[in-house]
Scaffold this motif. Structure first.
Motif, PDB file in Angstrom:
ATOM      1  N   GLY A  36      29.057 -20.211  80.777  1.00 50.99           N
ATOM      2  CA  GLY A  36      29.247 -19.214  79.720  1.00 50.99           C
ATOM      3  C   GLY A  36      30.528 -18.416  79.886  1.00 50.99           C
ATOM      4  O   GLY A  36      31.403 -18.766  80.679  1.00 50.99           O
ATOM      5  N   SER A  37      30.607 -17.324  79.124  1.00 53.65           N
ATOM      6  CA  SER A  37      31.831 -16.523  79.112  1.00 53.65           C
ATOM      7  C   SER A  37      32.150 -15.948  80.492  1.00 53.65           C
ATOM      8  O   SER A  37      33.319 -15.859  80.869  1.00 53.65           O
ATOM      9  CB  SER A  37      31.688 -15.391  78.093  1.00 53.65           C
ATOM     10  N   LYS A  38      31.120 -15.589  81.244  1.00 52.51           N
ATOM     11  CA  LYS A  38      31.345 -15.004  82.580  1.00 52.51           C
ATOM     12  C   LYS A  38      32.153 -15.980  83.435  1.00 52.51           C
ATOM     13  O   LYS A  38      33.132 -15.604  84.077  1.00 52.51           O
ATOM     14  CB  LYS A  38      29.976 -14.734  83.219  1.00 52.51           C
ATOM     15  N   GLU A  39      31.747 -17.254  83.412  1.00 51.67           N
ATOM     16  CA  GLU A  39      32.412 -18.268  84.231  1.00 51.67           C
ATOM     17  C   GLU A  39      33.821 -18.574  83.701  1.00 51.67           C
ATOM     18  O   GLU A  39      34.766 -18.652  84.480  1.00 51.67           O
ATOM     19  CB  GLU A  39      31.580 -19.557  84.267  1.00 51.67           C
ATOM     20  N   TYR A  40      33.949 -18.720  82.386  1.00 55.20           N
ATOM     21  CA  TYR A  40      35.280 -19.047  81.837  1.00 55.20           C
ATOM     22  C   TYR A  40      36.271 -17.907  82.072  1.00 55.20           C
ATOM     23  O   TYR A  40      37.436 -18.153  82.375  1.00 55.20           O
ATOM     24  CB  TYR A  40      35.190 -19.381  80.347  1.00 55.20           C
ATOM     25  N   PHE A  41      35.814 -16.665  81.931  1.00 55.52           N
ATOM     26  CA  PHE A  41      36.707 -15.531  82.187  1.00 55.52           C
ATOM     27  C   PHE A  41      37.140 -15.547  83.655  1.00 55.52           C
ATOM     28  O   PHE A  41      38.297 -15.290  83.969  1.00 55.52           O
ATOM     29  CB  PHE A  41      36.019 -14.202  81.834  1.00 55.52           C
ATOM     30  N   ALA A  42      36.184 -15.852  84.535  1.00 56.45           N
ATOM     31  CA  ALA A  42      36.506 -15.892  85.972  1.00 56.45           C
ATOM     32  C   ALA A  42      37.508 -17.008  86.272  1.00 56.45           C
ATOM     33  O   ALA A  42      38.381 -16.868  87.122  1.00 56.45           O
ATOM     34  CB  ALA A  42      35.237 -16.079  86.775  1.00 56.45           C
ATOM     35  N   ILE A  43      37.383 -18.119  85.548  1.00 56.63           N
ATOM     36  CA  ILE A  43      38.305 -19.247  85.769  1.00 56.63           C
ATOM     37  C   ILE A  43      39.706 -18.886  85.263  1.00 56.63           C
ATOM     38  O   ILE A  43      40.697 -19.144  85.928  1.00 56.63           O
ATOM     39  CB  ILE A  43      37.786 -20.522  85.045  1.00 56.63           C
ATOM     40  N   LEU A  44      39.771 -18.275  84.066  1.00 58.01           N
ATOM     41  CA  LEU A  44      41.066 -18.132  83.401  1.00 58.01           C
ATOM     42  C   LEU A  44      41.838 -16.853  83.725  1.00 58.01           C
ATOM     43  O   LEU A  44      43.046 -16.890  83.897  1.00 58.01           O
ATOM     44  CB  LEU A  44      40.887 -18.260  81.883  1.00 58.01           C
ATOM     45  N   PHE A  45      41.141 -15.731  83.795  1.00 50.88           N
ATOM     46  CA  PHE A  45      41.870 -14.475  84.037  1.00 50.88           C
ATOM     47  C   PHE A  45      42.199 -14.334  85.523  1.00 50.88           C
ATOM     48  O   PHE A  45      41.346 -14.570  86.376  1.00 50.88           O
ATOM     49  CB  PHE A  45      41.050 -13.276  83.563  1.00 50.88           C
ATOM     50  N   ASP A  46      43.437 -13.918  85.823  1.00 49.11           N
ATOM     51  CA  ASP A  46      43.860 -13.717  87.209  1.00 49.11           C
ATOM     52  C   ASP A  46      42.937 -12.716  87.905  1.00 49.11           C
ATOM     53  O   ASP A  46      42.687 -11.628  87.368  1.00 49.11           O
ATOM     54  CB  ASP A  46      45.303 -13.196  87.238  1.00 49.11           C
ATOM     55  N   ASN A  47      42.456 -13.074  89.058  1.00 53.95           N
ATOM     56  CA  ASN A  47      41.550 -12.240  89.874  1.00 53.95           C
ATOM     57  C   ASN A  47      40.326 -11.749  89.106  1.00 53.95           C
ATOM     58  O   ASN A  47      39.742 -10.720  89.450  1.00 53.95           O
ATOM     59  CB  ASN A  47      42.277 -11.012  90.444  1.00 53.95           C
ATOM     60  N   ASN A  48      39.959 -12.485  88.057  1.00 53.99           N
ATOM     61  CA  ASN A  48      38.821 -12.107  87.215  1.00 53.99           C
ATOM     62  C   ASN A  48      38.986 -10.685  86.651  1.00 53.99           C
ATOM     63  O   ASN A  48      38.011  -9.977  86.427  1.00 53.99           O
ATOM     64  CB  ASN A  48      37.517 -12.237  88.012  1.00 53.99           C
ATOM     65  N   GLU A  49      40.229 -10.277  86.410  1.00 56.66           N
ATOM     66  CA  GLU A  49      40.493  -8.948  85.853  1.00 56.66           C
ATOM     67  C   GLU A  49      40.808  -9.075  84.369  1.00 56.66           C
ATOM     68  O   GLU A  49      41.745  -9.775  83.984  1.00 56.66           O
ATOM     69  CB  GLU A  49      41.696  -8.300  86.561  1.00 56.66           C
ATOM     70  N   PHE A  50      40.017  -8.379  83.556  1.00 59.94           N
ATOM     71  CA  PHE A  50      40.235  -8.420  82.107  1.00 59.94           C
ATOM     72  C   PHE A  50      39.634  -7.173  81.481  1.00 59.94           C
ATOM     73  O   PHE A  50      38.824  -6.480  82.103  1.00 59.94           O
ATOM     74  CB  PHE A  50      39.608  -9.677  81.498  1.00 59.94           C
ATOM     75  N   THR A  51      40.035  -6.895  80.246  1.00 65.45           N
ATOM     76  CA  THR A  51      39.469  -5.774  79.499  1.00 65.45           C
ATOM     77  C   THR A  51      38.677  -6.347  78.337  1.00 65.45           C
ATOM     78  O   THR A  51      39.225  -7.090  77.526  1.00 65.45           O
ATOM     79  CB  THR A  51      40.593  -4.849  78.966  1.00 65.45           C
ATOM     80  N   GLU A  52      37.414  -6.031  78.275  1.00 60.24           N
ATOM     81  CA  GLU A  52      36.589  -6.585  77.206  1.00 60.24           C
ATOM     82  C   GLU A  52      36.769  -5.762  75.925  1.00 60.24           C
ATOM     83  O   GLU A  52      36.907  -4.538  75.968  1.00 60.24           O
ATOM     84  CB  GLU A  52      35.115  -6.625  77.624  1.00 60.24           C
ATOM     85  N   LEU A  53      36.762  -6.466  74.794  1.00 51.06           N
ATOM     86  CA  LEU A  53      36.895  -5.814  73.491  1.00 51.06           C
ATOM     87  C   LEU A  53      35.525  -5.737  72.814  1.00 51.06           C
ATOM     88  O   LEU A  53      34.738  -6.683  72.908  1.00 51.06           O
ATOM     89  CB  LEU A  53      37.847  -6.616  72.592  1.00 51.06           C
ATOM     90  N   ASP A  54      35.264  -4.658  72.124  1.00 51.43           N
ATOM     91  CA  ASP A  54      34.021  -4.493  71.343  1.00 51.43           C
ATOM     92  C   ASP A  54      32.773  -4.940  72.113  1.00 51.43           C
ATOM     93  O   ASP A  54      31.908  -5.637  71.561  1.00 51.43           O
ATOM     94  CB  ASP A  54      34.108  -5.291  70.024  1.00 51.43           C
ATOM     95  N   ALA A  55      32.677  -4.518  73.361  1.00 55.67           N
ATOM     96  CA  ALA A  55      31.588  -5.008  74.222  1.00 55.67           C
ATOM     97  C   ALA A  55      30.206  -4.620  73.713  1.00 55.67           C
ATOM     98  O   ALA A  55      29.212  -5.288  74.037  1.00 55.67           O
ATOM     99  CB  ALA A  55      31.789  -4.478  75.643  1.00 55.67           C
TER     100      ALA A  55
END
Ligand SMILES: [Zn+2]
Length: 298
Positions: free
Chosen positions: A58-77
């Motif tokens: 799911g999104s948790k895994e894909y974000f961890a794969i793609l974003f550097d150091n699993n750092e990202f800002t979520e929009l409209d959470a």
């Protein structure tokens, strides 16, 4: 023949003394039946070590794969669904939403975020199949539309990771409107010269295939993903013929010209980075060539 023979008869262990095997310690590949430890399976980004079967994540895994150091800002959470039709099937739609939110820890079937991928800013929307079959309702459409707006405002590339059974029937017509809304937003993104990469994962079907999933500047897919509009049974009944082998697999869809390439999850981040750096090269290159030619001519 059993491995162990119980010599003494009549051994009873009280329930509270029974030792439980921890859940999810082993992973059995649904494709080749090979067994690996869950830790190794995760380390391999949920792809089979033996046959490379890509397990659904799911999104948790894909974000961890793609974003550097699993750092990202979520929009409209915290955007959640209303119940415009007072829809009731086996239970009222609002109850289903609340129960699914509790079970999955998600607010709806898509999460959108921005961050850096190998140092390059990117906006990513990723669907979650375990939220009512990754169905596209008004929240999914609205969050994708807003993520595209974010990409436009920040002049960053937009990536969509689709995984969906199609439109959400509990929102009927409101779901179908999301196809037009997201497509219109993507047209604006395109007019502004920003790249859109659409990745289709297992499965991508229905209204999602018929709108944003197939509108990428690059339409890519994971190996073995089911990609289609209607289900194979419906098509078979309509055309009254047997379907060819591998029908609606990513490989079949690629061969018939609907995809640009298939990418292994373990190579995804690097391939996307290469692709984006290739298409964002400054347009100064042809100038240089011209100057060289001019020098030669003189
Ligand atoms: Zn396997």
């Amino acid at each position: 023949m059993p491995w162990f023979k119980r010599v003494e008869k009549g051994i009873h262990t009280p329930t509270e003394q029974k030792k439980e095997t921890p859940d999810g310690l082993w992973y059995k590949c649904p494709s080749c039946k090979a067994v690996t430890s869950m830790a190794e399976h995760r380390k391999n980004l949920s792809t089979c070590v033996k046959c490379n079967h890509h397990d659904r994540v799911g999104s948790k895994e894909y974000f961890a794969i793609l974003f550097d150091n699993n750092e990202f800002t979520e929009l409209d959470a915290n955007l959640t669904s209303g119940d415009p039709l007072d829809f009731v099937d086996s239970k009222p739609y609002p109850n289903r939403i609340v129960a699914t939110q509790k079970a999955t820890g998600l607010k709806d079937a898509v999460r959108t975020a921005y961050g850096k991928m190998n140092g390059q800013e990117i906006t990513i929307a990723c669907m979650d199949f375990n939220f009512i079959g990754g169905s596209m309702g008004s929240v999914v459409g609205e969050k994708i539309a807003r993520a595209i707006d974010h990409a436009r405002q920040t002049r960053t590339p937009f990536m969509m990771i689709s995984k969906s059974g199609g439109a959400r029937m509990m929102e009927a017509g409101f779901s179908l409107m999301q196809m037009a809304k997201t497509s219109a937003k993507l047209a604006q993104l395109s007019e502004e010269g920003l790249p859109y990469i659409s990745m289709l994962t297992d499965p991508t079907t229905g209204g999602v295939t018929a709108s944003y999933a197939m509108l990428g500047d690059f339409n890519i897919a994971e190996p073995g993903a089911l990609i289609g509009f209607a289900g194979p049974r419906v098509i078979k009944e309509t055309i009254g013929k047997d379907l060819p082998k591998g029908f609606q697999s990513a490989e079949f869809v690629l061969e018939h010209g609907f995809l640009d390439f298939i990418v292994d999850r373990k190579e995804l981040k690097q391939k996307l980075t290469d692709l984006l750096s290739m298409i964002s090269q400054p347009a100064a290159e042809p100038e240089k060539v011209k100057t060289k030619k001019a020098t030669k001519a003189s």
